[in-house]
Write a protein that holds these residues in place. Structure first.
Motif, short mmCIF file in Angstrom:
data_model
loop_
_atom_site.label_atom_id
_atom_site.label_comp_id
_atom_site.label_asym_id
_atom_site.label_seq_id
_atom_site.Cartn_x
_atom_site.Cartn_y
_atom_site.Cartn_z
N PHE A 66 28.77 33.99 45.93
CA PHE A 66 28.00 34.77 44.97
C PHE A 66 28.82 35.78 44.19
N LYS A 67 30.14 35.73 44.29
CA LYS A 67 31.04 36.58 43.50
C LYS A 67 30.79 38.07 43.75
N LEU A 68 30.40 38.43 44.96
CA LEU A 68 30.01 39.81 45.20
C LEU A 68 31.18 40.78 45.04
N GLU A 69 32.34 40.39 45.52
CA GLU A 69 33.50 41.29 45.37
C GLU A 69 33.87 41.44 43.90
N GLU A 70 33.81 40.34 43.14
CA GLU A 70 34.10 40.41 41.71
C GLU A 70 33.09 41.30 41.00
N ILE A 71 31.82 41.17 41.35
CA ILE A 71 30.78 41.98 40.73
C ILE A 71 31.01 43.46 41.01
N ALA A 72 31.30 43.79 42.28
CA ALA A 72 31.53 45.19 42.64
C ALA A 72 32.72 45.77 41.89
N ARG A 73 33.79 44.98 41.76
CA ARG A 73 34.97 45.48 41.05
C ARG A 73 34.68 45.68 39.57
N ALA A 74 33.96 44.75 38.96
CA ALA A 74 33.69 44.84 37.52
C ALA A 74 32.77 46.01 37.20
N VAL A 75 31.74 46.20 38.00
CA VAL A 75 30.81 47.31 37.75
C VAL A 75 31.50 48.65 38.03
N ASP A 76 32.31 48.69 39.07
CA ASP A 76 33.15 49.86 39.36
C ASP A 76 32.33 51.14 39.44
N ASP A 77 31.29 51.10 40.26
CA ASP A 77 30.42 52.25 40.46
C ASP A 77 30.19 52.38 41.96
#
Length: 213
Positions: A66-77
């Motif tokens: 589900f790309k969770l690590e990618e999502i967390a890095r991109a949102v960066d919040d």
């Protein structure tokens, strides 16, 4: 409340695994050895899954799928990352009801952050207490979403609402997976384009679309 429920469930697991019959012919030492081995094997199996790191583990259900690590890095919040981590933590522990409730907030956060990248989160656009309909209305107003995308997002929120409001708390892994697909869909189709727009239009606001045919 979730913390107390977690502790209660763990206590019940210990009690259940501690129940054993001590026969007349069985010595106390044999009973103790059997109880210890049963507890050891249970703990070994229960904690065999690696802890969440970033706090996402390596199961196919989660970070890679589900790309969770990618999502967390991109949102960066940090707050968003924490919300996502907590949802996955209860999911790991098979508490699907709170996981579903939390993922609804994660999806709403992504919708808000997408509009925030366009600088279109004012009360005039979203109102003071936006709901899913407000987010979808704003996205349609600025031609950021079509009917197919809208229906896809609605379907993920429908699962969350059916779990949170219309049943006594019974849900399944497949329900959470569908919501995680919803998170990934919002990230891919709405958040990433908004981030690219923000980077190419620094300090600008997405203009109102022309209504001329």
């Amino acid at each position: 409340m979730d913390y107390r429920l977690n502790n209660i469930c763990r206590t019940l697991d210990v009690i259940k695994n501690s129940i054993s019959t001590l026969s007349i012919a069985m010595s106390v030492q044999i009973w103790i050895d059997q109880w210890f081995n049963r507890e050891f094997n249970h703990a070994k199996q229960h904690f065999s899954t690696a802890p969440i790191n970033l706090k996402f583990n390596k199961l196919g259900l989660h970070s890679q799928k589900f790309k969770l690590e990618e999502i967390a890095r991109a949102v960066d919040d940090p707050q968003f990352t924490r919300e996502l981590e907590e949802c996955m933590k209860v999911f790991e522990q098979e508490y699907y009801y709170p996981a579903a409730a939390g993922l609804g907030g994660v999806m709403e956060s992504l919708l808000y952050k997408a509009l925030e990248n366009y600088k279109r989160t004012s009360n005039k656009v979203l109102g003071s207490d936006p709901t899913l309909l407000d987010y979808l209305g704003a996205l349609k107003r600025f031609n950021l979403i079509d009917r197919r995308q809208s229906n896809r997002i609605r379907s993920a929120f429908t699962i969350r609402n059916s779990i949170s409001h219309y049943n006594p708390g019974f849900t399944e892994v497949s329900d959470i997976e569908a919501m995680l697909h919803g998170v990934e869909n919002i990230y891919t189709t709405l958040y990433l384009p908004s981030l690219r727009w923000k980077e190419s239009h620094p300090n600008q606001q997405l203009p109102e679309p022309s209504r001329q045919n």
